[in-house]
Design a protein around this motif. Sequence first.
Motif, PDB file in Angstrom:
ATOM      1  N   ASP A 119       0.959  -1.302   0.057  1.00 56.39           N
ATOM      2  CA  ASP A 119       0.117   0.002   0.078  1.00 56.39           C
ATOM      3  C   ASP A 119       0.851   1.302   0.134  1.00 56.39           C
ATOM      4  O   ASP A 119       0.599   2.347  -0.373  1.00 56.39           O
ATOM      5  N   ALA A 142       0.604   7.158  10.022  1.00 59.05           N
ATOM      6  CA  ALA A 142      -0.467   8.378   9.313  1.00 59.05           C
ATOM      7  C   ALA A 142      -0.537   7.695   8.069  1.00 59.05           C
ATOM      8  O   ALA A 142      -1.250   7.825   7.324  1.00 59.05           O
ATOM      9  N   THR A 144      -0.352   4.490   7.226  1.00 60.17           N
ATOM     10  CA  THR A 144      -1.096   3.132   7.320  1.00 60.17           C
ATOM     11  C   THR A 144      -3.018   3.894   8.002  1.00 60.17           C
ATOM     12  O   THR A 144      -3.468   2.876   6.847  1.00 60.17           O
ATOM     13  N   GLY A 145      -2.905   4.697   8.500  1.00 63.41           N
ATOM     14  CA  GLY A 145      -4.792   5.336   8.736  1.00 63.41           C
ATOM     15  C   GLY A 145      -5.038   4.258   9.791  1.00 63.41           C
ATOM     16  O   GLY A 145      -6.198   5.098   9.352  1.00 63.41           O
ATOM     17  N   SER A 147      -4.908   2.617  14.115  1.00 66.34           N
ATOM     18  CA  SER A 147      -3.731   3.203  15.284  1.00 66.34           C
ATOM     19  C   SER A 147      -2.684   2.534  15.321  1.00 66.34           C
ATOM     20  O   SER A 147      -2.570   1.566  14.883  1.00 66.34           O
TER      21      SER A 147
END
Length: 208
Positions: A119, A142, A144-145, A147
């Motif tokens: 990704d 950030a 990965t989007g 937590s």
Amino acid sequence: MKLAGTLKGIRAIVFDVGETLVDENRMWSEHANQAGISPLALFAKLGSLIERGEDHRLIWSELGVGAPESGVQIERSDLYPDALACLEKARASGRIVGIAGNQPAGLEAQLRVLGFTADFIVASREWGVSKPSKEFFTRVIAATGVSASEILYVGDRLDNDILPAKSVGMRTAFLVRGPWAHIQARWAAAESSDLRLDSLGQLKNALT
């Protein structure tokens, strides 16, 4: 706890590059040849620096030679045999997959040509910040989007990978291969990793 159980709740897996996906033995040997010294002398000095917990970039001054001016391109023969299969299984499991390490610009193009699909693929040079900086790992989060607690960072170094990733709340897998890992595996801090792996094949087999 079994390995598969430890992966519960993990939504993203991010991999280091050197000695995690890529065997750097040829790279170091070529650097030694460019500097006009024997690879054996270079590896001996590298081991000494790792044992002392010092920056490996001091190796050239300690050997009394100039640092090589040209980089070494990653070739298919440099890939660890379990690297591509593990990333493919991670993606097939529905998890976000990233590659982020201390590398020069151009890493993404090199790895994608060699068959890596992820990704995101990011080199520290492109971000302008490198490990073990906390900012590097906050940027990984950030990217990965998800937590931090839902990310597993896989790396071969306690100082550059495991400890700083844990400091921002990530879960970690310490991959014991390569010169740093085999020396640092004896350190007490090795117990702080969530997982300890001898190969990426172990991780691949546990992914569902």
